[in-house]
Structure formats: C-alpha cells, structure tokens
Design an enzyme around this catalytic site. Structure first.
Site, PDB file in Angstrom:
ATOM      1  N   HIS A 123       0.864  -1.181   0.000  1.00 23.59           N
ATOM      2  CA  HIS A 123       0.000   0.000   0.000  1.00 23.59           C
ATOM      3  C   HIS A 123       0.904   1.236   0.000  1.00 23.59           C
ATOM      4  O   HIS A 123       2.008   1.196   0.548  1.00 23.59           O
ATOM      5  CB  HIS A 123      -0.843  -0.051   1.275  1.00 23.59           C
ATOM      6  CG  HIS A 123      -1.884   0.999   1.401  1.00 23.59           C
ATOM      7  ND1 HIS A 123      -1.620   2.265   1.860  1.00 23.59           N
ATOM      8  CD2 HIS A 123      -3.216   0.968   1.148  1.00 23.59           C
ATOM      9  CE1 HIS A 123      -2.736   2.969   1.880  1.00 23.59           C
ATOM     10  NE2 HIS A 123      -3.721   2.204   1.454  1.00 23.59           N
ATOM     11  N   ASP A 200       2.772  -4.830   8.071  1.00 24.23           N
ATOM     12  CA  ASP A 200       1.544  -4.071   7.844  1.00 24.23           C
ATOM     13  C   ASP A 200       0.402  -5.077   7.929  1.00 24.23           C
ATOM     14  O   ASP A 200       0.183  -5.865   7.005  1.00 24.23           O
ATOM     15  CB  ASP A 200       1.594  -3.405   6.459  1.00 24.23           C
ATOM     16  CG  ASP A 200       0.284  -2.710   6.105  1.00 24.23           C
ATOM     17  OD1 ASP A 200      -0.708  -2.887   6.847  1.00 24.23           O
ATOM     18  OD2 ASP A 200       0.249  -2.014   5.072  1.00 24.23           O
ATOM     19  N   GLN A 203      -4.714  -5.580   6.665  1.00 25.27           N
ATOM     20  CA  GLN A 203      -5.665  -6.500   6.022  1.00 25.27           C
ATOM     21  C   GLN A 203      -5.617  -7.911   6.609  1.00 25.27           C
ATOM     22  O   GLN A 203      -6.289  -8.810   6.096  1.00 25.27           O
ATOM     23  CB  GLN A 203      -5.406  -6.566   4.510  1.00 25.27           C
ATOM     24  CG  GLN A 203      -5.593  -5.247   3.775  1.00 25.27           C
ATOM     25  CD  GLN A 203      -7.044  -4.767   3.733  1.00 25.27           C
ATOM     26  OE1 GLN A 203      -7.980  -5.512   4.009  1.00 25.27           O
ATOM     27  NE2 GLN A 203      -7.224  -3.500   3.399  1.00 25.27           N
ATOM     28  N   LYS A 226     -10.875  -0.924  10.204  1.00 28.44           N
ATOM     29  CA  LYS A 226     -10.982  -2.095   9.317  1.00 28.44           C
ATOM     30  C   LYS A 226     -11.359  -3.349  10.097  1.00 28.44           C
ATOM     31  O   LYS A 226     -11.510  -4.426   9.531  1.00 28.44           O
ATOM     32  CB  LYS A 226      -9.657  -2.320   8.577  1.00 28.44           C
ATOM     33  CG  LYS A 226      -9.348  -1.206   7.563  1.00 28.44           C
ATOM     34  CD  LYS A 226      -8.088  -1.527   6.791  1.00 28.44           C
ATOM     35  CE  LYS A 226      -7.502  -0.316   6.102  1.00 28.44           C
ATOM     36  NZ  LYS A 226      -8.170   0.045   4.855  1.00 28.44           N
ATOM     37  N   CYS A 365      -4.654   2.371  -3.842  1.00 24.04           N
ATOM     38  CA  CYS A 365      -3.446   2.894  -3.167  1.00 24.04           C
ATOM     39  C   CYS A 365      -2.278   1.949  -3.334  1.00 24.04           C
ATOM     40  O   CYS A 365      -1.484   1.744  -2.394  1.00 24.04           O
ATOM     41  CB  CYS A 365      -3.691   3.160  -1.691  1.00 24.04           C
ATOM     42  SG  CYS A 365      -4.891   4.434  -1.391  1.00 24.04           S
TER      43      CYS A 365
END
Ligand code: PMP
Length: 407
Positions: A123, A200, A203, A226, A365
């Site tokens: 991202h 990261d 997700q 999220k 993104c």
C-alpha cells in the site's frame, strides 16, 4: 459457527436500501468495515457519562476515562498477545503507525545509503513513508518482486539483503490481491540477517489470529476502522527493545516527563510516542470491536470468510471474460480483485452501485502493483464476517447485467 442473521442484525447499516430500491450489498470491507451496535453504544455511553481528558486529572471522571483507555490498551495487548502493554501504542491508524516507524526508527538507526526492503504489493503508506525518509536522509528502497501468481518472490527477497539492510517492511495480506504472505518465513529470513521486520497487518488482523510473539515481528501496524472499530484509531505494536531506543515522534503533552527550556525529558513507554490528547473514546470503541470479534471467535470468522472467498473466486472465475487476480490457493483471503473483459473498472463499479452493490474500483493505493499487473485499476470485492453467499450471488448477477448493458 455463528448465526449470520443474528450477527447482521448487530449492524444497522446492513438493513439499508440503496437508491430506495436495492438492499445494500456491502463488499468494500477492505476499505472500511461497518460497525456493530456495541461499538457505537460504548462510545456514546462514554461521551454521555464519562467524558473527561485522560491521564491528567485527579477528579473522578478523568480517572474513570483513564481507566477505560488503559483497559482498552490491555484488550489490544491480549488480542495481539504482546508481552507488555508498553508495546501497544495508539495511533490514528496503519498509516500513522508506519510513518512513525519510518521516522523514528529511521532517525535512530538509519543513515545515508542504508536500505529498507519493501515489496511490490505494498500500500502507498508503506512506500511513501520510506520515500520521505529517502528524501530526508538518502536511504534506499529495495523492492521484493511479485510473481505471476501474485505471490512474493521469496528467492528474490533473500537476495535483496546486503550489509546496508536495516529493516524489512512488508504487508501480511495484500489489499489488492488478497495474497496471504508467508510472513513468519519473511521474518525468519530477516532475523537470520539480524534485520528487524515491520508487518503491515491492516488487512490481516480483521481476518485471522495474529500473535506477535509467535510471529516474532518487531513492529506491527493495524487500523481500528478495518476491524469493526471507529475511525481515527489504530495501533502500533513495537518490541520494547526497539521503542526504548527510538526518539519520540511528535512533541507535546503526555509524551514528556519534565519540560524546561534547558532540558526536556521524555515519558516512559508507551506515552513517549503518544503526544497530545489521545482519542480515548475511539480506544473504547476499538476494545469493544475486539470483544465482538473474540465473542464470535476468530477461527469461525476466518472459516466463514475463507469459504466466501473460495465461493466468490469460483463463481467469478466461471463467468466468461472475467479475470480474477491473486493466487489460486489457500493463501488468498477475503479480497477478490477482478477485471471483466474490456469494461473499465470505474464503469463496472458505477453500474454495480446502481444495483446497490458497493465494490472498490481503481488502484487501491497500490500504483506500483498496478504497473506490475499491467492494469490501471481493478474492481475489488472484499469480505467481512457479516457477508453472505447470497451477496456473492448478487455480485455475480450484477456483473452479468452490466455486461449485457455495456457489451
Ligand atoms: N496498508 C494496507 C495493506 C491497507 O489496506 C491500508 C488501507 N487500505 C492501509 C495500509 C492504510 O490504512 P489506513 O488508511 O487506515 O491508515
């Protein structure tokens, strides 16, 4: 597993009708998830009955608000299985968490010519944060390529290490391809080179159990919004050994011990990195969201979403002229990007919207990944614990209708 209808009833927005005609089919969960009642109610309750600034007051409300805020930190600690609450920093989200590491780790441990390893499927937040450091002090970005199947090229990754590699910063799950990266292996290899890893987890944390001690990651970032929590709050997990040696990110209240014009000393962890009034109401909301997820059981959520992902890939794959991106295996989760013939992704997204179906369109993104895939953008359906097979069927029917309209 869990009662899907009962779960959906916890999310009032799912009962909405779009354009006064179609029931909402919300498949944009990778961008943000909807909020269950208990999250919104806990935040409302705090604003109505507890609200006071935290950490500073001797009075009753301030103490109560502080206790709630610190209890939320403990909820996050347990959720990630961190060994200490000092390792849980509240930020505004994944983006701020990554920027914090790039700025503060960069200042403490990197100099001109040093290298960070990122991947082609990152991202923008995990690219541009490092490019800012590149502009400031002249570090270099080394990039792990993505294979034809949409996986990290692990052999190329190993070859990227040099004596100048200072950190690896890589996504756990791709927000475009849905690829679940072999993050434990990524970390093992980096550690074999004495290099720390930032994960990261924007997700992954909403979809699978993430245990920072089992992974042995050095930093991990995620966003509250999220994972059914409020906007404006996220988390940076960092090992104390790193955080202790990093300078503060921003200056202000909370993060200091003593201030004078001659010499200012900084507060202990985690407050050293939390300048200013924190979003103590959002932390309450995030803790409620985690309770909500824990009550359903992350394994149940993962099983449900994996089944939906498999079903969606199969159903979309069966449609003529539909190309589904990302790996065709168990390492593909909750995100399905696709392209339908020559139909522009924006047209597809706009027309699906007219049928009440919310998908994401564009570069997500992740422009470097779009270049790698040779596309300008994709349509993306991303799933949450409340989505149903009937909603996947609605998406498939929607795509059929759009094709009839446009082709
Ligand atoms: N990383 C990944 C993999 C993401 O999917 C996102 C959100 N799309 C982010 C980082 C940024 O998250 P936020 O905007 O909540 O800071």
């Amino acid at each position: 597993m869990y009662d899907l209808e009962a779960v959906r009833a916890q999310f009032p927005i799912l009962a909405r009708t779009i354009y006064n005609k179609y029931p909402l089919v919300y498949l944009d969960n990778g961008a943000t998830t909807q909020k269950p009642r208990q999250v919104v109610e806990a935040m409302t309750e705090e604003y109505y009955n507890v609200n006071a600034n935290v950490h500073r007051g001797v009075h009753f409300l301030s103490q109560q608000a502080t206790e709630l805020h610190e209890r939320s930190r403990e909820v996050v600690r347990r959720f990630l299985n961190a060994s200490s609450a000092n390792e849980i920093l509240f930020t505004r989200g994944t983006t701020e968490s990554i920027n914090l590491v790039a700025a503060c780790f960069g200042q403490a441990f990197m100099k001109e010519g040093d290298e960070v390893i990122v991947s082609e499927m990152e991202h923008h937040s995990n690219i541009v944060s490092w490019q800012l450091l590149q502009q400031r002090i002249g570090i270099r970005l080394r990039v792990v390529p993505v294979t034809e199947e949409g996986r990290l090229d692990m052999e190329a990754y190993e070859r990227l290490f040099t004596p100048r590699t200072r950190i690896v910063s890589i996504t756990h799950v791709s927000n475009v391809l849905g690829t679940v990266n072999p993050i434990k292996e990524v970390i093992r290899i980096a550690h074999a080179h004495d290099v720390p890893v930032l994960v990261d987890a924007a997700q992954s944390v909403p979809h699978m159990s993430v245990d920072v001690q089992a992974l042995d990651c050095d930093f991990l970032a995620f966003s509250g919004h999220k994972i059914y929590g409020p906007t404006g709050i996220g988390v940076l997990y960092g090992k104390e050994t790193w955080l202790d040696r990093m300078p503060p990110y921003m200056g202000g209240g909370e993060m200091i011990e003593h201030v004078s014009f001659e010499k200012t000393t900084f507060n202990a962890l985690p407050y050293k990195f939390e300048a200013g009034t924190p979003d103590y109401v959002a932390s309450t909301g995030l803790a409620q969201a985690i309770h909500f997820v824990n009550e359903l059981g992350m394994d149940n959520i993962q099983a449900h979403e994996s089944e939906l992902t498999r079903y969606a890939m199969e159903q979309l794959g069966n449609l003529p002229a539909v190309h589904v991106f990302g790996p065709k295996g168990d390492d593909h989760d909750a995100v399905v990007s696709f392209q339908v013939g020559h139909i522009h992704h924006l047209d597809m997204g706009t027309l699906l919207d007219r049928l009440g179906i919310a998908v994401r369109t564009g570069h997500h993104c992740a422009e470097p990944l779009m270049h790698r895939l040779g596309v300008e953008g994709t349509c993306r359906a991303s799933f949450a614990l409340y989505n149903t097979k009937a909603e996947v069927d609605a998406l498939v029917q929607g795509i059929r209708r759009v094709r009839v309209m446009l082709e």
